[in-house]
Scaffold this active site. Sequence first.
Site, PDB file in Angstrom:
ATOM      1  N   CYS A 146       0.903  -0.961   0.287  1.00  0.00           N
ATOM      2  CA  CYS A 146       0.161  -0.154  -0.085  1.00  0.00           C
ATOM      3  C   CYS A 146       0.831   1.143  -0.025  1.00  0.00           C
ATOM      4  O   CYS A 146       0.592   2.016   0.955  1.00  0.00           O
ATOM      5  CB  CYS A 146      -0.865  -0.044   1.272  1.00  0.00           C
ATOM      6  SG  CYS A 146      -1.901  -1.520   1.211  1.00  0.00           S
ATOM      7  N   GLU A 147       1.699   1.275  -0.965  1.00  0.00           N
ATOM      8  CA  GLU A 147       2.592   2.563  -1.116  1.00  0.00           C
ATOM      9  C   GLU A 147       3.008   2.800  -2.355  1.00  0.00           C
ATOM     10  O   GLU A 147       3.465   1.889  -3.068  1.00  0.00           O
ATOM     11  CB  GLU A 147       3.384   2.913   0.008  1.00  0.00           C
ATOM     12  CG  GLU A 147       4.234   1.656   0.774  1.00  0.00           C
ATOM     13  CD  GLU A 147       5.054   2.439   1.894  1.00  0.00           C
ATOM     14  OE1 GLU A 147       5.770   3.307   1.565  1.00  0.00           O
ATOM     15  OE2 GLU A 147       4.960   1.942   2.936  1.00  0.00           O
TER      16      GLU A 147
END
Length: 424
Positions: free
Chosen positions: A352-353
Amino acid sequence: MAPISKHLLPMNSSVDTDGALRIAGLRIDALAAEYGTPLFVYDEDHIRSNCRALVAEFGVDNVVYASKAFLCKAMAALVHKEGLMLDVASGGELFVALAAGVPANRCVLHGNNKSDRELIEAIEAGVHHIVVDSFDELARLEAIHATGLPAARIQLRVTPGVHVHTHEFVATGQDDSKFGFNLTNGDAARAVALCKESKSVELLGLHCHIGSQVFAADNFTAAAKAMVEFFAPLGLEELTLGGGLGVAYLNHEPTPTYSQWGSALKEATRNLPSSARVIVEPGRSLVAATAVTIYSVGTVKNISGIRKYISVDGGMSDNPRPIMYGSGYEAFDPMRVDADRPDNARIVGKHCESGDIVILDASIPANVKVGDLMVTPVTGAYGYSMASNYNKIGRPAVVFVSNGNARLVVRREEYEDLVRLDIG
Ligand code: LLP
């Protein structure tokens, strides 16, 4: 862009008539089907061959594998069997080496901030020596000796004041470093004098390690010369000159050889008496190119006018090097190894980045689609060893392949593994 260059692939790679990659005789699609993806595949005989080349270049007992590059029980056992010693940089690495059956006297303990526990365990186990990094560590060894433990056999880590051409996070030989005793300001000489007075340590020799992913032979020569000048008058037995030899990650990069490295070090140390042992400590160069990572493509997102994003089923959790050092890799389709790579994409992971990048700007074959396999070569060093569970993604499995056989040496982490430390 040209197909993947064969010098980046493990030594026992071959291409089937249908264009698919085999390593040690095993097809990559078959390995992916059996063990799942992401998967680290190591060419075991390539590791062996590198061990043998190192021993031939530097002499038996003069090669210490820096196990931080990649360590599991199978790896520890393999390098030990090939006659190498092991550099362990923590109590945990020492534990794994001992669990693999490596005798303690084939291990060397490193670390700039070893705990009392790590020092005591190493002395009690009987490691070959401890590489001491600070005056505080010498004081701790004094205190430990006072409790009745034997004197510790040690080398002193020296920072020779050499700047190397590499990423600043992996440069360790310059004066401004957390590692070692500074040569320039006299700390190294003061540490030697202290050791010679002390009953708590037996000083075997000196150590330096100037950094990692170093290509310039003159960096090694400069450090070795500075060390030799300091070492020669002391009459000590062992001089460790570290690891650090760079490897090629990209098509256009050359692969420096052990003999080039050996020549640079031999030239710098040629006036030492034959009784002095010159030791090296390679990590990356021993394992990096022996392995590949197999991923599966999960999404292909073409943002018109911007770029194409290809998401694979791993990412920063199995290879944090791109996000940490901006490291570059190549990617190719293992079902068409010799295909040109005319297309461009950013290959990203599933975390999630936005920084979760495998390759910032990859050249890939045409028409890569969901479900395809994608391989990044040269992932054998500092990949699995720096893997994490970020986003509770289990770490991949690791297989060793040799002569048509595969053996699972580290199993994939499953959901249950993700709560094994949780209480309540
Ligand atoms: N000796 C000592 C004391 C070391 O600290 C190291 C690596 C080595 C030997 C082995 O160096 P090599 O031959 O592998 O270059 N995580 C970084 C690399 C960190 C290197 C740490 N020390 C990376 O992925 O590039």
